[in-house]
Write an enzyme that holds these catalytic residues in place. Structure first.
Site, PDB file in Angstrom:
ATOM      1  N   LYS A 156     -17.735   6.410   4.455  1.00  0.00           N
ATOM      2  CA  LYS A 156     -19.275   5.732   3.622  1.00  0.00           C
ATOM      3  C   LYS A 156     -19.935   6.245   4.572  1.00  0.00           C
ATOM      4  O   LYS A 156     -20.403   6.128   6.033  1.00  0.00           O
ATOM      5  CB  LYS A 156     -18.692   4.427   2.655  1.00  0.00           C
ATOM      6  CG  LYS A 156     -17.801   4.174   2.330  1.00  0.00           C
ATOM      7  CD  LYS A 156     -17.513   3.260   1.935  1.00  0.00           C
ATOM      8  CE  LYS A 156     -15.955   3.221   0.932  1.00  0.00           C
ATOM      9  NZ  LYS A 156     -15.376   2.351   2.420  1.00  0.00           N
ATOM     10  N   ALA A 157     -21.227   5.632   4.158  1.00  0.00           N
ATOM     11  CA  ALA A 157     -22.953   5.873   4.890  1.00  0.00           C
ATOM     12  C   ALA A 157     -22.750   5.403   7.103  1.00  0.00           C
ATOM     13  O   ALA A 157     -22.983   6.244   7.564  1.00  0.00           O
ATOM     14  CB  ALA A 157     -23.986   5.698   4.084  1.00  0.00           C
ATOM     15  N   ARG A 202     -30.013   1.332   0.349  1.00  0.00           N
ATOM     16  CA  ARG A 202     -28.559   0.438   0.050  1.00  0.00           C
ATOM     17  C   ARG A 202     -28.537  -1.068   0.751  1.00  0.00           C
ATOM     18  O   ARG A 202     -29.603  -0.613   2.053  1.00  0.00           O
ATOM     19  CB  ARG A 202     -27.477   1.392   0.407  1.00  0.00           C
ATOM     20  CG  ARG A 202     -27.176   3.019  -0.210  1.00  0.00           C
ATOM     21  CD  ARG A 202     -26.935   2.754  -1.786  1.00  0.00           C
ATOM     22  NE  ARG A 202     -26.599   3.241  -2.244  1.00  0.00           N
ATOM     23  CZ  ARG A 202     -27.406   3.909  -2.851  1.00  0.00           C
ATOM     24  NH1 ARG A 202     -29.055   3.820  -3.376  1.00  0.00           N
ATOM     25  NH2 ARG A 202     -26.826   5.738  -3.727  1.00  0.00           N
ATOM     26  N   ASP A 247       0.859  -0.763   0.087  1.00  0.00           N
ATOM     27  CA  ASP A 247      -0.157   0.285  -0.483  1.00  0.00           C
ATOM     28  C   ASP A 247       0.667   0.837  -0.454  1.00  0.00           C
ATOM     29  O   ASP A 247       2.010   1.246   0.144  1.00  0.00           O
ATOM     30  CB  ASP A 247      -0.388   0.123   1.630  1.00  0.00           C
ATOM     31  CG  ASP A 247      -2.010   0.974   1.405  1.00  0.00           C
ATOM     32  OD1 ASP A 247      -2.142   2.135   0.720  1.00  0.00           O
ATOM     33  OD2 ASP A 247      -3.610   0.533   1.141  1.00  0.00           O
ATOM     34  N   LYS A 255     -22.247  10.401  13.016  1.00  0.00           N
ATOM     35  CA  LYS A 255     -23.229  11.578  14.110  1.00  0.00           C
ATOM     36  C   LYS A 255     -23.339  11.441  14.578  1.00  0.00           C
ATOM     37  O   LYS A 255     -23.634  12.127  16.057  1.00  0.00           O
ATOM     38  CB  LYS A 255     -23.531  12.059  12.809  1.00  0.00           C
ATOM     39  CG  LYS A 255     -23.347  12.170  11.629  1.00  0.00           C
ATOM     40  CD  LYS A 255     -23.916  12.948  10.081  1.00  0.00           C
ATOM     41  CE  LYS A 255     -23.183  13.242   8.832  1.00  0.00           C
ATOM     42  NZ  LYS A 255     -24.240  13.151   8.391  1.00  0.00           N
ATOM     43  N   TYR A 302     -16.232   6.574 -11.386  1.00  0.00           N
ATOM     44  CA  TYR A 302     -16.110   5.324 -10.426  1.00  0.00           C
ATOM     45  C   TYR A 302     -16.506   4.180 -10.951  1.00  0.00           C
ATOM     46  O   TYR A 302     -15.576   3.007 -11.423  1.00  0.00           O
ATOM     47  CB  TYR A 302     -16.277   5.845  -8.680  1.00  0.00           C
ATOM     48  CG  TYR A 302     -16.310   4.443  -7.847  1.00  0.00           C
ATOM     49  CD1 TYR A 302     -14.499   3.943  -7.079  1.00  0.00           C
ATOM     50  CD2 TYR A 302     -17.273   3.181  -7.635  1.00  0.00           C
ATOM     51  CE1 TYR A 302     -14.723   3.193  -6.334  1.00  0.00           C
ATOM     52  CE2 TYR A 302     -16.843   2.707  -6.799  1.00  0.00           C
ATOM     53  CZ  TYR A 302     -15.310   2.454  -6.529  1.00  0.00           C
ATOM     54  OH  TYR A 302     -15.846   1.366  -4.884  1.00  0.00           O
TER      55      TYR A 302
HETATM   56  P1  NAD Z   1      -9.837   1.676   1.332  1.00  0.00           P
HETATM   57  O1  NAD Z   1      -9.349   3.012   0.269  1.00  0.00           O
HETATM   58  O2  NAD Z   1      -9.501   1.738   2.522  1.00  0.00           O
HETATM   59  O3  NAD Z   1      -8.268   0.598   0.506  1.00  0.00           O
HETATM   60  C1  NAD Z   1      -7.733   1.005  -0.080  1.00  0.00           C
HETATM   61  C2  NAD Z   1      -6.453   1.160  -0.002  1.00  0.00           C
HETATM   62  O4  NAD Z   1      -5.256   1.369  -2.315  1.00  0.00           O
HETATM   63  C3  NAD Z   1      -6.020   2.845   0.600  1.00  0.00           C
HETATM   64  O5  NAD Z   1      -5.804   1.944   1.175  1.00  0.00           O
HETATM   65  C4  NAD Z   1      -5.611   3.159  -0.125  1.00  0.00           C
HETATM   66  O6  NAD Z   1      -3.884   3.669   0.654  1.00  0.00           O
HETATM   67  C5  NAD Z   1      -4.798   1.871  -1.539  1.00  0.00           C
HETATM   68  N1  NAD Z   1      -4.519   2.877  -2.623  1.00  0.00           N
HETATM   69  C6  NAD Z   1      -4.907   3.721  -3.150  1.00  0.00           C
HETATM   70  N2  NAD Z   1      -3.414   4.254  -4.363  1.00  0.00           N
HETATM   71  C7  NAD Z   1      -2.659   3.473  -4.359  1.00  0.00           C
HETATM   72  C8  NAD Z   1      -1.278   3.415  -4.967  1.00  0.00           C
HETATM   73  N3  NAD Z   1      -1.457   4.732  -5.412  1.00  0.00           N
HETATM   74  N4  NAD Z   1      -0.713   3.045  -4.439  1.00  0.00           N
HETATM   75  C9  NAD Z   1      -0.587   1.884  -3.358  1.00  0.00           C
HETATM   76  N5  NAD Z   1      -2.222   1.927  -2.610  1.00  0.00           N
HETATM   77  C10 NAD Z   1      -3.269   3.111  -3.123  1.00  0.00           C
HETATM   78  O7  NAD Z   1     -10.782   1.160   0.382  1.00  0.00           O
HETATM   79  P2  NAD Z   1     -11.923  -0.151   0.901  1.00  0.00           P
HETATM   80  O8  NAD Z   1     -12.978   0.537   1.293  1.00  0.00           O
HETATM   81  O9  NAD Z   1     -10.853  -1.117   2.322  1.00  0.00           O
HETATM   82  O10 NAD Z   1     -11.910  -0.900  -0.709  1.00  0.00           O
HETATM   83  C11 NAD Z   1     -10.900  -1.948  -0.930  1.00  0.00           C
HETATM   84  C12 NAD Z   1     -11.845  -2.123  -2.732  1.00  0.00           C
HETATM   85  O11 NAD Z   1     -12.576  -2.821  -2.793  1.00  0.00           O
HETATM   86  C13 NAD Z   1     -11.579  -0.570  -3.303  1.00  0.00           C
HETATM   87  O12 NAD Z   1     -11.104  -1.701  -4.802  1.00  0.00           O
HETATM   88  C14 NAD Z   1     -13.262  -0.813  -3.550  1.00  0.00           C
HETATM   89  O13 NAD Z   1     -12.985   0.259  -5.033  1.00  0.00           O
HETATM   90  C15 NAD Z   1     -13.489  -1.770  -3.499  1.00  0.00           C
HETATM   91  N6  NAD Z   1     -14.948  -1.495  -2.892  1.00  0.00           N
HETATM   92  C16 NAD Z   1     -15.100  -1.537  -1.726  1.00  0.00           C
HETATM   93  C17 NAD Z   1     -16.136  -1.469  -1.302  1.00  0.00           C
HETATM   94  C18 NAD Z   1     -16.696  -0.573  -0.044  1.00  0.00           C
HETATM   95  O14 NAD Z   1     -17.953  -0.575   0.751  1.00  0.00           O
HETATM   96  N7  NAD Z   1     -15.647  -1.045   1.323  1.00  0.00           N
HETATM   97  C19 NAD Z   1     -16.987  -1.590  -2.615  1.00  0.00           C
HETATM   98  C20 NAD Z   1     -17.029  -1.690  -3.573  1.00  0.00           C
HETATM   99  C21 NAD Z   1     -15.840  -1.725  -3.760  1.00  0.00           C
END
Ligand code: NAD
Length: 334
Positions: free
Chosen positions: A199-200, A227, A39, A207, A156
């Site tokens: 997120k929500a 949702r 990360d 809150k 997105y």
């Molecule tokens: P998050 O933001 O907590 O984790 C994503 C991680 O990616 C972060 O720690 C960030 O530092 C890292 N990252 C971003 N750009 C980077 C880069 N250039 N180099 C290295 N690391 C990088 O998100 P999350 O909620 O843990 O989601 C994880 C995955 O699941 C994501 O791909 C997200 O789109 C997908 N997703 C999540 C949800 C949800 O509700 N949390 C829903 C649908 C999809």
């Protein structure tokens, strides 16, 4: 006597400093894997349990290549520019979201196809679904087949759809078996709870935790938007089951228990034992209504999420209340 040497299975988790990635590392360690987390930052709230944690910018091809310097059984690609409605749906961050996440995915797909990878998992999203099917609070479940004709409501979602196809192409042409989960609103402890990317469920828990008894909390929109929310432990169950299955189609990983945002807020308020009123204010909301359809995952994996929303909310509210309390205490002592 000859002794059988059993070598440890290995995994790479890209996005291991984030919410789901951090939980996934912990789960893989419990399963006995050797894990390399990657990360651009360390996990925010608890130290990682990964055997190795590499700080890298996955937008840079040479840094991604370096992550694939050994044979690996399972690669989980979760790194993305991510956030809640306040980050994804305002339109202000579209270029960063699309360009950074697409660069990450292109690099991971290319490096994985050059390396020695047993299997790759890509986390897509419910945001890929056609917004035209989500304008009605009566009919809104997302069957996997309804992602096409494509018409996501956010850039997105468009990037996620592109990257689904990218990883399917790598699977087809470059022999990196790939599995794809479309995640629907995952929540739980150790996720962002303030400062714009939450997120929500986390925003509402914060809150409510901050509100004084007898006060009010604000929710965005009229509160009638619908949702479904899946607790992070069950999300991991879904990811790992799909990863180790034969299913090559993208599958929903989400709850099929729909609630309105007002109902979600009411559930959290009742957990807090406070008397609070809900005030609706304008704010970014995304589509009108969306919930996971779980027929295909049940058919393919013989499994679907079943945990009550209330159980996950209890654990999340308890954790966020603690975060709010410690942040108030540290401000007071500063
Ligand atoms: P998050 O933001 O907590 O984790 C994503 C991680 O990616 C972060 O720690 C960030 O530092 C890292 N990252 C971003 N750009 C980077 C880069 N250039 N180099 C290295 N690391 C990088 O998100 P999350 O909620 O843990 O989601 C994880 C995955 O699941 C994501 O791909 C997200 O789109 C997908 N997703 C999540 C949800 C949800 O509700 N949390 C829903 C649908 C999809």
């Amino acid at each position: 006597m000859t002794q059988k040497v059993v070598s440890m299975k290995t995994a790479l988790v890209m996005g291991a400093g984030g919410f789901i990635g951090h939980h996934l590392v912990t789960r893989l360690k419990e399963e006995g894997f050797w894990v390399r987390g990657i990360d651009r930052k360390y996990p925010e709230f608890n130290p990682t349990t990964a055997d190795e944690f590499v700080i890298a910018d996955l937008r840079l091809p040479e840094q991604v290549d370096a992550c694939f310097d050994r044979d690996v059984d399972e690669v989980f690609q979760l790194a993305a520019e991510m956030g809640g409605a306040g980050y994804i749906f305002t339109g202000e961050n579209d270029f960063d979201i699309m360009s950074s996440s697409a660069m990450i995915n292109l690099n991971v797909a290319r490096s994985a196809s050059r390396g020695s990878v047993g299997r790759l998992f890509y986390t897509s999203s419910a945001c890929v679904y056609n917004q035209a099917t989500q304008s009605d609070t009566e009919k809104y479940t997302c069957k996997e087949s309804t992602a096409y004709p494509a018409n996501p409501d956010s850039d997105y979602g468009w990037e996620k759809l592109f990257s689904e196809r990218l990883f399917q192409a790598v699977s087809r042409n470059n022999h990196v078996p790939t599995r794809i989960g479309r995640l629907h609103n995952i929540f739980g402890p150790q996720g962002s709870w303030c400062c714009g990317r939450e997120k929500a469920p986390a925003a509402i828990c914060r809150k409510v935790a901050e509100a004084v008894d007898g006060g009010e909390i604000e929710v965005w929109g009229d509160g009638k938007q619908v949702r479904s929310f899946l607790y992070v432990d069950e999300c991991l169950d879904g990811i790992l089951r799909l990863m180790r299955s034969d299913c090559e189609r993208p599958l929903n990983i989400g709850s099929d228990f729909p609630v309105s945002i007002r109902e979600l807020a009411e559930m959290v308020i009742s957990l807090s034992n406070k008397r609070l009123t809900i005030k609706t204010v304008s704010g970014p909301q995304g589509v009108r209504a969306r919930s996971s359809d779980n027929d295909l995952i049940e058919l393919q994996l013989g499994w679907r999420p079943t945990q009550p929303l209330q159980d996950g909310l209890e654990k999340t509210y308890a954790w966020i209340s603690d975060q709010v309390r410690s942040s108030i205490e540290s401000r007071q002592s500063a």
